[in-house]
Design a protein around this motif. Sequence first.
Motif, PDB file in Angstrom:
ATOM      1  N   ASN A 150      44.358  31.949  50.553  1.00 45.89           N
ATOM      2  CA  ASN A 150      45.183  32.941  49.850  1.00 45.89           C
ATOM      3  C   ASN A 150      44.548  34.327  49.944  1.00 45.89           C
ATOM      4  O   ASN A 150      45.242  35.319  50.175  1.00 45.89           O
ATOM      5  CB  ASN A 150      45.367  32.552  48.390  1.00 45.89           C
ATOM      6  CG  ASN A 150      46.237  31.325  48.228  1.00 45.89           C
ATOM      7  OD1 ASN A 150      47.030  31.000  49.098  1.00 45.89           O
ATOM      8  ND2 ASN A 150      46.097  30.643  47.109  1.00 45.89           N
ATOM      9  N   ILE A 210      46.204  37.702  51.748  1.00 40.88           N
ATOM     10  CA  ILE A 210      46.347  39.019  51.118  1.00 40.88           C
ATOM     11  C   ILE A 210      45.656  40.093  51.963  1.00 40.88           C
ATOM     12  O   ILE A 210      46.221  41.165  52.221  1.00 40.88           O
ATOM     13  CB  ILE A 210      45.794  39.003  49.674  1.00 40.88           C
ATOM     14  CG1 ILE A 210      46.612  38.061  48.787  1.00 40.88           C
ATOM     15  CG2 ILE A 210      45.734  40.414  49.086  1.00 40.88           C
ATOM     16  CD1 ILE A 210      48.031  38.479  48.523  1.00 40.88           C
ATOM     17  N   LEU A 261      48.941  44.310  46.622  1.00 42.97           N
ATOM     18  CA  LEU A 261      49.546  43.014  46.886  1.00 42.97           C
ATOM     19  C   LEU A 261      49.087  42.015  45.847  1.00 42.97           C
ATOM     20  O   LEU A 261      47.925  42.018  45.446  1.00 42.97           O
ATOM     21  CB  LEU A 261      49.139  42.495  48.268  1.00 42.97           C
ATOM     22  CG  LEU A 261      49.855  43.114  49.464  1.00 42.97           C
ATOM     23  CD1 LEU A 261      49.246  44.433  49.835  1.00 42.97           C
ATOM     24  CD2 LEU A 261      49.800  42.176  50.622  1.00 42.97           C
ATOM     25  N   SER A 262      50.003  41.174  45.414  1.00 40.87           N
ATOM     26  CA  SER A 262      49.622  40.123  44.469  1.00 40.87           C
ATOM     27  C   SER A 262      50.409  38.854  44.773  1.00 40.87           C
ATOM     28  O   SER A 262      51.597  38.897  45.107  1.00 40.87           O
ATOM     29  CB  SER A 262      49.851  40.571  43.033  1.00 40.87           C
ATOM     30  OG  SER A 262      51.198  40.900  42.818  1.00 40.87           O
ATOM     31  N   LEU A 263      49.715  37.740  44.646  1.00 40.50           N
ATOM     32  CA  LEU A 263      50.322  36.429  44.818  1.00 40.50           C
ATOM     33  C   LEU A 263      50.953  36.033  43.495  1.00 40.50           C
ATOM     34  O   LEU A 263      50.258  35.865  42.504  1.00 40.50           O
ATOM     35  CB  LEU A 263      49.251  35.413  45.231  1.00 40.50           C
ATOM     36  CG  LEU A 263      49.693  33.981  45.417  1.00 40.50           C
ATOM     37  CD1 LEU A 263      50.647  33.867  46.590  1.00 40.50           C
ATOM     38  CD2 LEU A 263      48.483  33.102  45.633  1.00 40.50           C
ATOM     39  N   LYS A 319      54.618  30.763  49.598  1.00 36.31           N
ATOM     40  CA  LYS A 319      54.047  31.679  48.614  1.00 36.31           C
ATOM     41  C   LYS A 319      54.945  32.900  48.470  1.00 36.31           C
ATOM     42  O   LYS A 319      55.607  33.291  49.420  1.00 36.31           O
ATOM     43  CB  LYS A 319      52.664  32.133  49.074  1.00 36.31           C
ATOM     44  CG  LYS A 319      51.764  30.927  49.280  1.00 36.31           C
ATOM     45  CD  LYS A 319      50.437  31.282  49.834  1.00 36.31           C
ATOM     46  CE  LYS A 319      49.592  30.060  50.053  1.00 36.31           C
ATOM     47  NZ  LYS A 319      49.333  29.225  48.928  1.00 36.31           N
ATOM     48  N   ILE A 345      54.730  36.900  47.585  1.00 33.53           N
ATOM     49  CA  ILE A 345      53.819  38.031  47.484  1.00 33.53           C
ATOM     50  C   ILE A 345      54.620  39.242  47.036  1.00 33.53           C
ATOM     51  O   ILE A 345      55.698  39.507  47.580  1.00 33.53           O
ATOM     52  CB  ILE A 345      53.170  38.358  48.851  1.00 33.53           C
ATOM     53  CG1 ILE A 345      52.565  37.112  49.500  1.00 33.53           C
ATOM     54  CG2 ILE A 345      52.176  39.493  48.736  1.00 33.53           C
ATOM     55  CD1 ILE A 345      51.346  36.579  48.854  1.00 33.53           C
TER      56      ILE A 345
END
Length: 90
Positions: free
Chosen positions: A44, A48, A62-64, A73, A75
Motif C-alpha cells: 500500500n 501511494i 493521497l490517502s487510502l 483499493k 485512493i
Amino acid sequence: MARLVVRLTPKAASDRIDGWESDAQGRAYLKVRVTAPPIEGRANEALIAFLAKRLKVPKSRLSLVCGDTSRLKQIEIEDMDEAELKALLT
C-alpha cells in the motif's frame, strides 16, 4: 477531490500501470503493479508513493480510504478533479 479505484498486484517485477479495466458491474479501475510485498502495508505504501510520483503531487495529498487488505483499493487525491486524474494516468 478525485477518487481512484485501483486493483493492486504486489511482488511484481517492476512498478507499472497496466491500464484501465472494468469489473462485472461496469465500474472502471486502474491496474497497478508494485514490487513491494503485501506484508505490513508495504505494498500500500509503495502504491501511494508510485501514484504520487506519477501524478507529480506530494504523497500527503493521497490517502487510502478503502481496501487496506484487499486487491481493490480506493485512493483519494486532494486538489485534483477526475478529468485531470484520468489525463495523467492514460
